[in-house]
Motif scaffolding. Sequence first.
Motif, PDB file in Angstrom:
ATOM      1  N   ARG A  94      -5.737  -0.498  -6.509  1.00  0.00           N
ATOM      2  CA  ARG A  94      -5.099   0.495  -5.751  1.00  0.00           C
ATOM      3  C   ARG A  94      -5.889   1.282  -5.105  1.00  0.00           C
ATOM      4  O   ARG A  94      -5.359   1.723  -3.967  1.00  0.00           O
ATOM      5  CB  ARG A  94      -4.204   1.142  -6.866  1.00  0.00           C
ATOM      6  N   ARG A 114      -0.471  -6.361  -9.541  1.00  0.00           N
ATOM      7  CA  ARG A 114      -0.612  -7.142  -8.086  1.00  0.00           C
ATOM      8  C   ARG A 114      -0.634  -8.636  -8.875  1.00  0.00           C
ATOM      9  O   ARG A 114      -1.375  -8.919  -9.602  1.00  0.00           O
ATOM     10  CB  ARG A 114      -1.762  -6.773  -7.213  1.00  0.00           C
ATOM     11  N   PRO A 159       0.844  -1.114   0.046  1.00  0.00           N
ATOM     12  CA  PRO A 159      -0.112   0.066   0.115  1.00  0.00           C
ATOM     13  C   PRO A 159       0.725   1.400  -0.054  1.00  0.00           C
ATOM     14  O   PRO A 159       2.040   1.253   0.616  1.00  0.00           O
ATOM     15  CB  PRO A 159      -0.748  -0.044   1.263  1.00  0.00           C
ATOM     16  N   GLN A 218      -6.918  -3.635 -11.880  1.00  0.00           N
ATOM     17  CA  GLN A 218      -5.610  -3.187 -11.190  1.00  0.00           C
ATOM     18  C   GLN A 218      -5.813  -1.639 -10.625  1.00  0.00           C
ATOM     19  O   GLN A 218      -5.465  -1.309  -9.249  1.00  0.00           O
ATOM     20  CB  GLN A 218      -4.382  -3.094 -12.234  1.00  0.00           C
ATOM     21  N   GLN A 219      -6.258  -0.761 -11.416  1.00  0.00           N
ATOM     22  CA  GLN A 219      -6.504   0.596 -10.925  1.00  0.00           C
ATOM     23  C   GLN A 219      -7.527   0.748  -9.768  1.00  0.00           C
ATOM     24  O   GLN A 219      -7.346   1.350  -8.734  1.00  0.00           O
ATOM     25  CB  GLN A 219      -6.994   1.541 -12.201  1.00  0.00           C
TER      26      GLN A 219
END
Length: 284
Positions: free
Chosen positions: A106, A94, A67, A102-103
């Motif tokens: 996050r 990841r 993170p 993915q976006q």
Amino acid sequence: MTDGVGMAGGTARSGGEPEPTESLRTFGEVVKVFRKRALLTQEQFAPRVQYSVPTVASIEQGRRFPPLPFVERSEIVLDAFGAIRAAAKHLSRRPGIASWFQQWARLEMEAINLYTYECRLLPGLLQSESYARALFLNQLPLFDDEQIERQLAARMERQQLLRERINTGYSFILEEHLFLRRTGGTQVTREAIDHILELAELRNVEIQIMPQVRESHAGLDGPIQLLETPDHKWYGYSEGQKCGHLQVDPAVVSVLQMRYAKMRSQAHTPEDSVSLLRQMRGAL
């Protein structure tokens, strides 16, 4: 959150774009080198960056995407000359998480509020291990054993968000029929309900069940995912088969918020939802 149609966990599919892990392993090694340089054990380092020892170990082993707060705190605590920040810039994916997710993944890691309505299957953040495994075993094209274990590990890792981010509010609205379908069989369903009942005891997790019989329903257009960032921006996310779309248009997000708010009033209260889950568990 649904993050991969049919699996609700943003998991990479067979035949899709490969999810490289070399950059994660490299980042983990950089952190470990600087941690050892500072003469800190994982047990000593973890509280200083405000993460658990298992999380630190997973990041150092390249099994978990770090993170953003972890990156910044590690850089400061370990006085890493900018090396940790630089290594983090090369992290783009990841492992075990679908490329289209993915976006959102996050954003999910930093969210201060996360809302999910699901009508297809239990969201990835709420799935028991046996339920997730049943989904992967039924995935088409078929996964091999190694793929199943990799996806399962990614799913279980992601679920740590519920316990680690105690200041994040998680709201889930689930259709009653998701439990009546008995995905994976009776025993898997029992374990799934037990798992959700356990999560419902967390102070930052709210679970509501939408009645199977409901004359008016604000969620007829399908699943809804919403999150609020630390700077109080709201985003939505929608997903189809092998695709996902981040909703950034405030007008679209506003409609999703309105629908989710309405469903909260249409679903059973959290207390009544827990009682209903216990009744369904007893009937199995």
